[in-house]
Design a protein around this motif. Structure first.
Motif, PDB file in Angstrom:
ATOM      1  N   PRO A 225      32.419  46.909 -13.690  1.00  0.00           N
ATOM      2  CA  PRO A 225      31.912  47.567 -12.474  1.00  0.00           C
ATOM      3  C   PRO A 225      32.400  49.011 -12.406  1.00  0.00           C
ATOM      4  O   PRO A 225      33.449  49.355 -12.932  1.00  0.00           O
ATOM      5  CB  PRO A 225      32.513  46.720 -11.351  1.00  0.00           C
ATOM      6  N   GLN A 226      31.599  49.830 -11.757  1.00  0.00           N
ATOM      7  CA  GLN A 226      31.963  51.240 -11.612  1.00  0.00           C
ATOM      8  C   GLN A 226      33.154  51.418 -10.678  1.00  0.00           C
ATOM      9  O   GLN A 226      33.991  52.289 -10.893  1.00  0.00           O
ATOM     10  CB  GLN A 226      30.769  52.044 -11.099  1.00  0.00           C
ATOM     11  N   ARG A 236      47.816  44.440   0.074  1.00  0.00           N
ATOM     12  CA  ARG A 236      47.065  45.683   0.221  1.00  0.00           C
ATOM     13  C   ARG A 236      46.060  45.835  -0.914  1.00  0.00           C
ATOM     14  O   ARG A 236      46.271  45.342  -2.019  1.00  0.00           O
ATOM     15  CB  ARG A 236      48.007  46.881   0.233  1.00  0.00           C
ATOM     16  N   GLU A 237      44.979  46.558  -0.628  1.00  0.00           N
ATOM     17  CA  GLU A 237      43.945  46.803  -1.625  1.00  0.00           C
ATOM     18  C   GLU A 237      43.847  48.299  -1.895  1.00  0.00           C
ATOM     19  O   GLU A 237      43.783  49.101  -0.956  1.00  0.00           O
ATOM     20  CB  GLU A 237      42.599  46.251  -1.163  1.00  0.00           C
ATOM     21  N   LEU A 238      43.845  48.648  -3.167  1.00  0.00           N
ATOM     22  CA  LEU A 238      43.823  50.051  -3.565  1.00  0.00           C
ATOM     23  C   LEU A 238      42.514  50.329  -4.309  1.00  0.00           C
ATOM     24  O   LEU A 238      42.241  49.708  -5.336  1.00  0.00           O
ATOM     25  CB  LEU A 238      45.019  50.349  -4.479  1.00  0.00           C
ATOM     26  N   PRO A 239      41.678  51.240  -3.811  1.00  0.00           N
ATOM     27  CA  PRO A 239      40.408  51.533  -4.487  1.00  0.00           C
ATOM     28  C   PRO A 239      40.618  52.063  -5.897  1.00  0.00           C
ATOM     29  O   PRO A 239      41.528  52.851  -6.159  1.00  0.00           O
ATOM     30  CB  PRO A 239      39.759  52.592  -3.583  1.00  0.00           C
ATOM     31  N   LEU A 240      39.751  51.623  -6.801  1.00  0.00           N
ATOM     32  CA  LEU A 240      39.799  52.051  -8.197  1.00  0.00           C
ATOM     33  C   LEU A 240      38.444  52.594  -8.615  1.00  0.00           C
ATOM     34  O   LEU A 240      37.403  52.133  -8.136  1.00  0.00           O
ATOM     35  CB  LEU A 240      40.158  50.879  -9.121  1.00  0.00           C
ATOM     36  N   VAL A 253      37.842  41.747 -27.056  1.00  0.00           N
ATOM     37  CA  VAL A 253      37.795  41.775 -25.595  1.00  0.00           C
ATOM     38  C   VAL A 253      37.159  43.080 -25.139  1.00  0.00           C
ATOM     39  O   VAL A 253      37.204  44.093 -25.839  1.00  0.00           O
ATOM     40  CB  VAL A 253      39.198  41.655 -24.964  1.00  0.00           C
ATOM     41  N   HIS A 254      36.551  43.021 -23.958  1.00  0.00           N
ATOM     42  CA  HIS A 254      36.049  44.225 -23.307  1.00  0.00           C
ATOM     43  C   HIS A 254      37.221  44.907 -22.593  1.00  0.00           C
ATOM     44  O   HIS A 254      37.951  44.259 -21.845  1.00  0.00           O
ATOM     45  CB  HIS A 254      34.943  43.891 -22.319  1.00  0.00           C
ATOM     46  N   LEU A 255      37.385  46.184 -22.845  1.00  0.00           N
ATOM     47  CA  LEU A 255      38.511  46.935 -22.293  1.00  0.00           C
ATOM     48  C   LEU A 255      37.981  47.999 -21.338  1.00  0.00           C
ATOM     49  O   LEU A 255      37.132  48.809 -21.721  1.00  0.00           O
ATOM     50  CB  LEU A 255      39.314  47.590 -23.413  1.00  0.00           C
ATOM     51  N   SER A 256      38.484  47.998 -20.110  1.00  0.00           N
ATOM     52  CA  SER A 256      38.077  48.984 -19.109  1.00  0.00           C
ATOM     53  C   SER A 256      39.315  49.601 -18.480  1.00  0.00           C
ATOM     54  O   SER A 256      40.307  48.909 -18.244  1.00  0.00           O
ATOM     55  CB  SER A 256      37.213  48.336 -18.019  1.00  0.00           C
ATOM     56  N   LEU A 257      39.234  50.904 -18.218  1.00  0.00           N
ATOM     57  CA  LEU A 257      40.330  51.630 -17.593  1.00  0.00           C
ATOM     58  C   LEU A 257      39.876  52.153 -16.230  1.00  0.00           C
ATOM     59  O   LEU A 257      38.757  52.664 -16.104  1.00  0.00           O
ATOM     60  CB  LEU A 257      40.787  52.792 -18.473  1.00  0.00           C
ATOM     61  N   TYR A 258      40.756  52.034 -15.243  1.00  0.00           N
ATOM     62  CA  TYR A 258      40.447  52.464 -13.891  1.00  0.00           C
ATOM     63  C   TYR A 258      41.542  53.387 -13.377  1.00  0.00           C
ATOM     64  O   TYR A 258      42.728  53.161 -13.630  1.00  0.00           O
ATOM     65  CB  TYR A 258      40.320  51.252 -12.952  1.00  0.00           C
ATOM     66  N   ALA A 259      41.129  54.424 -12.654  1.00  0.00           N
ATOM     67  CA  ALA A 259      42.073  55.353 -12.043  1.00  0.00           C
ATOM     68  C   ALA A 259      42.222  54.991 -10.572  1.00  0.00           C
ATOM     69  O   ALA A 259      41.224  54.842  -9.858  1.00  0.00           O
ATOM     70  CB  ALA A 259      41.589  56.785 -12.179  1.00  0.00           C
ATOM     71  N   PRO A 260      43.451  54.819 -10.080  1.00  0.00           N
ATOM     72  CA  PRO A 260      43.646  54.515  -8.658  1.00  0.00           C
ATOM     73  C   PRO A 260      43.412  55.750  -7.807  1.00  0.00           C
ATOM     74  O   PRO A 260      43.646  56.877  -8.243  1.00  0.00           O
ATOM     75  CB  PRO A 260      45.104  54.063  -8.594  1.00  0.00           C
ATOM     76  N   GLN A 261      42.943  55.509  -6.584  1.00  0.00           N
ATOM     77  CA  GLN A 261      42.745  56.622  -5.661  1.00  0.00           C
ATOM     78  C   GLN A 261      44.078  57.279  -5.311  1.00  0.00           C
ATOM     79  O   GLN A 261      44.168  58.492  -5.163  1.00  0.00           O
ATOM     80  CB  GLN A 261      42.057  56.100  -4.395  1.00  0.00           C
ATOM     81  N   GLN A 262      45.112  56.470  -5.229  1.00  0.00           N
ATOM     82  CA  GLN A 262      46.456  56.963  -4.967  1.00  0.00           C
ATOM     83  C   GLN A 262      47.437  56.009  -5.623  1.00  0.00           C
ATOM     84  O   GLN A 262      47.332  54.786  -5.465  1.00  0.00           O
ATOM     85  CB  GLN A 262      46.731  57.051  -3.463  1.00  0.00           C
ATOM     86  N   VAL A 263      48.388  56.553  -6.372  1.00  0.00           N
ATOM     87  CA  VAL A 263      49.346  55.721  -7.094  1.00  0.00           C
ATOM     88  C   VAL A 263      50.513  55.356  -6.179  1.00  0.00           C
ATOM     89  O   VAL A 263      51.203  56.248  -5.671  1.00  0.00           O
ATOM     90  CB  VAL A 263      49.871  56.450  -8.345  1.00  0.00           C
ATOM     91  N   TRP A 277      36.228  42.771  -7.600  1.00  0.00           N
ATOM     92  CA  TRP A 277      34.996  43.481  -7.262  1.00  0.00           C
ATOM     93  C   TRP A 277      33.958  42.458  -6.804  1.00  0.00           C
ATOM     94  O   TRP A 277      34.064  41.258  -7.119  1.00  0.00           O
ATOM     95  CB  TRP A 277      34.478  44.282  -8.462  1.00  0.00           C
ATOM     96  N   PRO A 278      32.938  42.881  -6.020  1.00  0.00           N
ATOM     97  CA  PRO A 278      31.941  41.935  -5.501  1.00  0.00           C
ATOM     98  C   PRO A 278      31.169  41.266  -6.623  1.00  0.00           C
ATOM     99  O   PRO A 278      30.796  41.898  -7.612  1.00  0.00           O
ATOM    100  CB  PRO A 278      31.022  42.822  -4.636  1.00  0.00           C
ATOM    101  N   ALA A 279      30.927  39.966  -6.450  1.00  0.00           N
ATOM    102  CA  ALA A 279      30.151  39.222  -7.437  1.00  0.00           C
ATOM    103  C   ALA A 279      28.675  39.571  -7.286  1.00  0.00           C
ATOM    104  O   ALA A 279      28.174  39.777  -6.179  1.00  0.00           O
ATOM    105  CB  ALA A 279      30.366  37.729  -7.257  1.00  0.00           C
ATOM    106  N   ALA A 280      27.963  39.632  -8.383  1.00  0.00           N
ATOM    107  CA  ALA A 280      26.532  39.925  -8.362  1.00  0.00           C
ATOM    108  C   ALA A 280      25.787  38.712  -7.779  1.00  0.00           C
ATOM    109  O   ALA A 280      26.150  37.576  -8.052  1.00  0.00           O
ATOM    110  CB  ALA A 280      26.031  40.232  -9.761  1.00  0.00           C
TER     111      ALA A 280
END
Length: 285
Positions: A225-226, A236-240, A253-263, A277-280
């Motif tokens: 997911p984007q 707590r939930e931190l947007p990525l 494996v599929h590898l994805s990297l995400y940047a946090p909005q605030q560390v 993330w929301p299920a399709a």
């Protein structure tokens, strides 16, 4: 016959009187009747929470804003006077992080040792010659000296340089210094094992927060997911936001990297968390 007609008429009048509503001043009980049925209305239903997909993930160093310090060649790393830097500590540009003692192949080491023996012998002979001819330190740069004396000095100097070169090749160390100032994100420095050339030693944050979230999924149908959220230990939930994705052939494996909005300030490399993330929606819904 007349009697029957009167009886029937009386019954009819009584029935009509019962049907007439009570007039003002007298209370008459109205017959019970069923309440009119209202059209059925939809009751309010609480909105169902959107189903989520949840996967384990971990915190890693964000390579976009960090620099890796690696072993320039195979060998054993020795700690500096203050010990190895650990995650969370700060470093200055040029600061000594360790000394690498190169691992010389056995065949090359034997060759260097043999040449070192010759260089040491030549140096000793040169020193004896200098003492024999009484050559002083001040005379070593005097071009007016006899040819034989110049030759002795030249041979002695060359022997000393060869000896230093071979000694450094066998026993010398390579200094490992911080390429820039920052904070150590990860430290793999270990003096108890042999390092391979190019092996990672330190990850140093170059500027700002330099942590990311790594998500690995072993599912051929997986589509990263984007956007997502990192669920922390306290709920707590931190947007990525996704910064990259690909497929690791070695691990399949599929590898994805995400940047946090605030560390968060308590995040460290290799910390475990979950990414959601929301299920399709299912097809046809």
């Amino acid at each position: 016959m007349k009697l029957r007609s009167r009886v029937g008429l009386g019954a009819l009048l009584l029935a009509l009187a019962a049907a007439v509503p009570a007039h003002e001043g007298h209370g008459h009980a109205e017959p019970a009747s069923a309440a009119p049925v209202a059209p059925s209305a939809a009751l309010p239903v609480a909105a169902a929470a959107t189903p989520r997909i949840s996967r384990p993930a971990r915190v890693i160093a964000d390579v976009r804003r960090s620099v890796l310090v690696a072993a320039p060649e195979a060998g054993v790393l020795e700690a500096p006077a203050g010990g190895f830097k650990r995650a969370g500590q700060t470093v200055r540009a040029g600061e000594l992080l360790g000394r690498l003692r190169p691992a010389t192949p056995q065949a090359l080491r034997r060759d260097l040792e043999a040449q070192l023996v010759e260089a040491r012998r030549d140096t000793a002979l040169g020193a004896l010659q200098i003492d024999r001819y009484g050559i002083t330190e001040a005379q070593r740069f005097d071009i007016s000296l006899p040819t034989q004396t110049l030759q002795i000095l030249t041979d002695y100097t060359a022997a000393k340089e060869r000896r230093a070169q071979f000694e450094n090749g066998l026993d010398g160390t390579v200094e490992i210094r911080a390429p820039r100032s920052g904070r150590v994100l990860r430290s793999d420095a270990d003096a108890s094992r042999q390092l391979a050339a190019g092996e990672s030693l330190f990850a140093i944050q170059s500027d700002g927060e330099a942590l990311a979230v790594e998500l690995k999924v072993a599912d051929d149908r997986f589509v990263a997911p984007q956007t997502a959220v990192a669920v922390l230990g306290d709920g707590r939930e931190l947007p990525l936001a996704r910064i990259g994705s690909g497929f690791d052939q070695a691990q399949r494996v599929h590898l994805s990297l995400y940047a946090p909005q605030q560390v968060p300030p308590d995040w460290v490399v290799n910390q475990r968390l979950r990414v959601q993330w929301p299920a399709a929606p299912e097809p046809g819904r």
